[in-house]
Design a protein around this motif. Structure first.
Motif, short mmCIF file in Angstrom:
data_model
loop_
_atom_site.label_atom_id
_atom_site.label_comp_id
_atom_site.label_asym_id
_atom_site.label_seq_id
_atom_site.Cartn_x
_atom_site.Cartn_y
_atom_site.Cartn_z
N ALA A 1 -11.50 -26.43 30.72
CA ALA A 1 -12.23 -25.18 30.55
C ALA A 1 -11.40 -24.15 29.79
N LEU A 2 -10.12 -24.06 30.12
CA LEU A 2 -9.27 -23.08 29.45
C LEU A 2 -9.09 -23.43 27.97
N ILE A 3 -8.75 -24.68 27.68
CA ILE A 3 -8.53 -25.07 26.29
C ILE A 3 -9.81 -24.94 25.48
N GLY A 4 -10.94 -25.35 26.07
CA GLY A 4 -12.21 -25.21 25.37
C GLY A 4 -12.55 -23.76 25.07
N ALA A 5 -12.28 -22.88 26.05
CA ALA A 5 -12.57 -21.47 25.83
C ALA A 5 -11.68 -20.88 24.73
N VAL A 6 -10.40 -21.27 24.73
CA VAL A 6 -9.48 -20.76 23.69
C VAL A 6 -9.91 -21.25 22.31
N ILE A 7 -10.25 -22.53 22.19
CA ILE A 7 -10.69 -23.06 20.89
C ILE A 7 -11.97 -22.37 20.44
N PHE A 8 -12.91 -22.17 21.35
CA PHE A 8 -14.17 -21.51 21.00
C PHE A 8 -13.93 -20.10 20.50
N LEU A 9 -13.09 -19.35 21.21
CA LEU A 9 -12.83 -17.96 20.81
C LEU A 9 -12.09 -17.91 19.48
N LEU A 10 -11.09 -18.78 19.30
CA LEU A 10 -10.35 -18.77 18.03
C LEU A 10 -11.25 -19.13 16.86
N MET A 11 -12.10 -20.10 17.04
CA MET A 11 -13.02 -20.49 15.96
C MET A 11 -13.96 -19.34 15.62
N ARG A 12 -14.48 -18.66 16.63
CA ARG A 12 -15.40 -17.56 16.39
C ARG A 12 -14.71 -16.40 15.69
N VAL A 13 -13.50 -16.08 16.15
CA VAL A 13 -12.78 -14.94 15.57
C VAL A 13 -12.39 -15.24 14.12
N MET A 14 -11.85 -16.44 13.86
CA MET A 14 -11.42 -16.76 12.51
C MET A 14 -12.60 -16.92 11.56
N ALA A 15 -13.76 -17.34 12.09
CA ALA A 15 -14.93 -17.50 11.23
C ALA A 15 -15.49 -16.17 10.76
N LEU A 16 -15.06 -15.07 11.38
CA LEU A 16 -15.51 -13.76 10.92
C LEU A 16 -14.97 -13.44 9.52
N SER A 17 -13.89 -14.08 9.15
CA SER A 17 -13.30 -13.87 7.81
C SER A 17 -13.80 -14.97 6.89
N ARG A 18 -14.49 -14.57 5.81
CA ARG A 18 -15.00 -15.56 4.86
C ARG A 18 -13.86 -16.32 4.21
N ARG A 19 -12.79 -15.61 3.88
CA ARG A 19 -11.65 -16.26 3.22
C ARG A 19 -11.01 -17.30 4.13
N ALA A 20 -10.86 -16.95 5.42
CA ALA A 20 -10.28 -17.90 6.37
C ALA A 20 -11.20 -19.10 6.56
N ALA A 21 -12.50 -18.85 6.65
CA ALA A 21 -13.44 -19.94 6.87
C ALA A 21 -13.48 -20.92 5.71
N LEU A 22 -13.22 -20.43 4.48
CA LEU A 22 -13.32 -21.29 3.31
C LEU A 22 -11.99 -21.94 2.93
N SER A 23 -10.89 -21.33 3.30
CA SER A 23 -9.60 -21.82 2.80
C SER A 23 -8.65 -22.35 3.88
N LEU A 24 -8.91 -22.06 5.13
CA LEU A 24 -7.98 -22.47 6.19
C LEU A 24 -8.57 -23.60 7.02
N PRO A 25 -7.73 -24.50 7.52
CA PRO A 25 -8.20 -25.56 8.45
C PRO A 25 -8.41 -24.97 9.85
N LEU A 26 -9.60 -24.41 10.05
CA LEU A 26 -9.85 -23.67 11.30
C LEU A 26 -9.72 -24.57 12.53
N MET A 27 -10.21 -25.80 12.42
CA MET A 27 -10.15 -26.68 13.60
C MET A 27 -8.71 -27.00 13.96
N LEU A 28 -7.86 -27.21 12.94
CA LEU A 28 -6.46 -27.50 13.21
C LEU A 28 -5.77 -26.31 13.87
N ILE A 29 -6.07 -25.10 13.38
CA ILE A 29 -5.46 -23.91 13.96
C ILE A 29 -5.96 -23.69 15.38
N ALA A 30 -7.27 -23.84 15.57
CA ALA A 30 -7.84 -23.65 16.91
C ALA A 30 -7.30 -24.69 17.89
#
Length: 719
Positions: free
Chosen positions: A287-316
């Motif tokens: 539950a904790l790891i899933g919540a952290v990954i979900f929040l990180l993905m949502r927060v990073m996806a707010l940036s178009r540049r991050a969503a297009l150029s960064l490996p969001l899943m790897l970072i999350a």
């Protein structure tokens, strides 16, 4: 017409017996090879099982000769496997199984020799000066458990643990403090009854050589200058912020420390099958790891540049891994948490690499890590229940029919909800079936309604309690967490209400007397055979499981229980109930004796039984069992009993139990269990139907946590 040659007249008219046996053996070997080839993906799952067998052998066998014999037998098995054809699956399986079993035995033997702490030989009363190494508060019992490194006297074990009452706890006690106090130190307590909890074994591997209770006044010679550990500060903060009976559960969910949970609430959680929620395990880590990954993905996806150029899943995934490791360290790195963290890290690594995770292999990897670091954990219920539940869930999830039933499909909301409920129920039943033998072995009782209780409790804990508690802790940084704490406390109150309601049902638990080690091992191996293999031959494991269950069901509970000190005696009354000698005995003693007898009820006073005749000093009880009447004589006080009275009562009794050394002229007809005998045997469980006596101690037991009273004390430690 041609005549038959003379030589053929002496030849056998049938194929020889040896040739038939050889052909049958070759056919059996070929079938085994085909089966093992079909199960080649599952063979690696048995690696931790083979290591665990070696560890279990060292824990179960008594002395060095038996340990060496097991290692030699394991090596002989590996050597025998070399006689099979090169490249055969069975050859590889036997060789690896033998070597891994031997390695498991040597692993825990080596750890016990190098890292364990020998116990104090005998109880002593003395003044101790020592440095505080850790302080663990237990608010539910109004005390703190303090680990101390003795400075004076130097002959004490390197680490002792004492209880300090909350009212006697002076200020300034923390890690690094030096204190002086008087205490009665004792060796860590072994099992008081056959099949009971052996704290001495656990204390040995934790480095604790003696335990006791500190007596006031407690002098602080040097106060602690270190801040309390983060875990202790978080534990105290949650107890201060949360309200109601659920505050202790809130602290346990965040820190893994269950010391603030009231005993009646803990018992309700156990009886209702919800005790797994109190131990930090896969549910909490996921539950904790899933919540952290979900929040990180949502927060990073707010940036178009991050969503297009960064490996969001790897970072999350990296952020979730750090959160899981931090949570594991914060909660004390217990066995279920370590197993869950290792499995979660492997899953995250697979996701980050774009590969599908093989769940059972992750469980096997987690088991190997735990067994390598803490081989002694194999004997504890935490390890067994944690891995048993997860293996049952994964095996059920991998079954083709269940996977087809649980697959996502286009259907109405009502049918989808009903399918989800059915999946939860099936999963709950699978877990209950897997954990029932473990619970009966360790606690002599198993929950029968846990599947229904978990149907509400797991979603409530995962999606309501834990998010609200996490939100409250985050808002506490700015002092705005009170509303979230109020909501979390109400949700925890609902969780406790469910636990108490289910626990009050007469069908909540099933009880059983002490289960022999061999029977438990047979059930475990049979269950693993059913869960780990995939072919039809997996169902062969049902045979040992069924045999073990029949043995448990048909085992007659003992009529008499005697603790190792001889002070507490419990008997089974004529109406099927249980009665205890000392009606002022504490809850711990009562629960221990009731569980060992497989009795789920309150213990009456022995003096109130109609079949008992008691005076101030002695109590004679008539017990009907095995087609006859047995007379039990027990001492009630430490006062001197006149010889004329005691000698006559001893002569009329079949069994005499005393917490003192009885004179030689006290001669009962069958058994005299006085202090002299109990010092050798430990606690006793007496089955009068079969005329058998089980002892808590094994003669000649050479395990290093067994206290040796014959050793001299004090003994100066070697530098």
């Amino acid at each position: 017409m041609n005549a038959t040659p003379p030589s053929m007249a002496f030849e056998p008219r049938q194929t020889s017996v040896c040739r038939n046996i050889r052909r049958a053996g070759e056919g059996l070997f070929a079938r085994l090879e085909r089966g093992l080839e079909a199960e080649r993906e599952q063979l690696g799952l048995w690696v931790p099982v083979a290591v665990g067998i070696g560890i279990a052998a060292w824990l179960s066998l008594s002395n060095r000769l038996e340990w060496l014999a097991f290692c030699c037998g394991a090596v002989a098995l590996a050597t025998g496997g070399l006689a099979l054809p090169v490249g055969a699956r069975l050859r590889q399986m036997l060789v690896l199984a033998g070597l891994l079993a031997c390695a498991g035995c040597l692993l825990i033997w080596g750890k016990a020799t190098i890292f364990g702490a020998p116990p104090l030989p005998r109880a002593v009363f003395l003044e101790v000066t020592g440095e505080v190494m850790a302080v663990n508060a237990v608010p539910a019992q109004q005390l703190s458990r303090v680990s101390i490194r003795p400075i004076e006297p130097v002959a004490l074990p390197p680490l002792i643990r004492v209880n300090i009452a909350a009212a006697d706890m002076p200020a300034g006690i923390g890690r690094g403090a030096i204190i002086r106090f008087r205490t009665r130190l004792m060796p860590p307590a072994p099992a008081s009854l056959p099949g009971g909890y052996d704290f001495a074994r656990r204390a040995y591997f934790q480095g604790i050589g003696a335990t006791g209770r500190a007596l006031k006044p407690i002098a602080v010679l040097r106060p602690s200058e270190e801040a309390p550990p983060l875990r202790n500060r978080l534990f105290a903060h949650i107890l201060q912020q949360a309200d109601g009976d659920g505050a202790g559960i809130a602290a346990a969910l965040a820190t893994g420390d269950q010391g603030a949970i009231a005993e009646e609430d803990a018992e309700a959680m156990r009886r209702s099958g919800l005790a797994h929620l109190l131990s930090i395990s896969g549910l909490h880590v996921t539950a904790l790891i899933g919540a952290v990954i979900f929040l990180l993905m949502r927060v990073m996806a707010l940036s178009r540049r991050a969503a297009l150029s960064l490996p969001l899943m790897l970072i999350a995934a990296g952020g979730g891994a750090l959160a899981g490791v931090g949570y594991t360290l914060l909660t004390g790195a217990e066995v279920p948490t370590v197993r869950s963290c290792v499995a979660a890290l492997l899953v995250l690594g697979g996701l980050a690499l774009g590969r599908e995770a093989i769940t059972l292999r992750l469980i096997a990897a987690g088991a190997l890590v735990v067994l390598f670091l803490w081989p002694e954990a194999l004997a504890g219920p935490s390890f067994q229940m944690s891995f048993g539940a997860v293996i049952a869930l994964v095996a059920l999830g991998e079954h083709p029919r269940f996977r087809a039933f649980a697959a996502v499909r286009e259907e109405s909301a009502l049918r989808k909800f009903g399918r989800s409920v059915a999946i939860l129920l099936f999963s709950g039943f699978a877990v209950e079936l897997a954990l029932a033998p473990i619970a009966l072995f360790h606690f002599h009782k198993a929950g029968m309604m846990g599947a229904f209780a978990n149907l509400i409790a797991i979603p409530l804990t995962t999606f309501v309690v834990m998010p609200l508690e996490a939100l409250a802790l985050l808002l506490d940084v700015v002092g705005l967490g009170a509303p979230a704490w109020w909501l979390a406390s109400r949700a925890l109150g609902l969780l406790l209400w469910i636990a108490h309601a289910v626990a009050a049902s007469p069908w909540a638990v099933v009880t059983a007397p002490v289960v022999p080690n061999a029977v438990f091992g047979m059930i475990v191996l049979g269950g693993l055979c059913c869960l780990l293999w995939r072919g039809r031959w997996r169902w062969i494991g049902l045979a040992p499981v069924a045999i073990g269950i029949v043995i448990i069901v048909t085992t007659s509970p003992p009529e008499i229980l005697v603790t190792a000190d001889g002070r507490h005696v419990a008997v089974r009354s004529a109406d099927g109930g249980m009665a205890i000698l000392r009606d002022r005995a504490g809850d711990y003693v009562r629960d221990m004796m009731a569980e060992s007898a497989g009795y789920d009820g309150a213990l009456a006073a022995m003096a109130d039984l109609p079949e008992a005749s008691c005076s101030r000093d002695l109590c004679m009880v008539a017990l009907s069992a095995g087609g006859r009447v047995w007379r039990l004589l027990v001492t009630r006080t430490g006062d001197l009993v006149p010889k004329s009275t005691l000698a006559g009562d001893c002569a009329r009794a079949d069994i005499v139990v005393a917490d003192r050394r009885l004179p030689s002229w006290c001669r009962p007809r069958w058994l005299k269990a006085d202090r002299r005998l109990l010092a050798r045997t430990g606690g006793l469980a007496i089955d009068l139907d079969e005329g058998k006596v089980r002892a808590a101690k094994v003669a000649g037991d050479a395990h290093p946590w067994i206290a040796r009273p014959s050793e001299r004390w004090p003994r100066r430690r070697s530098d």
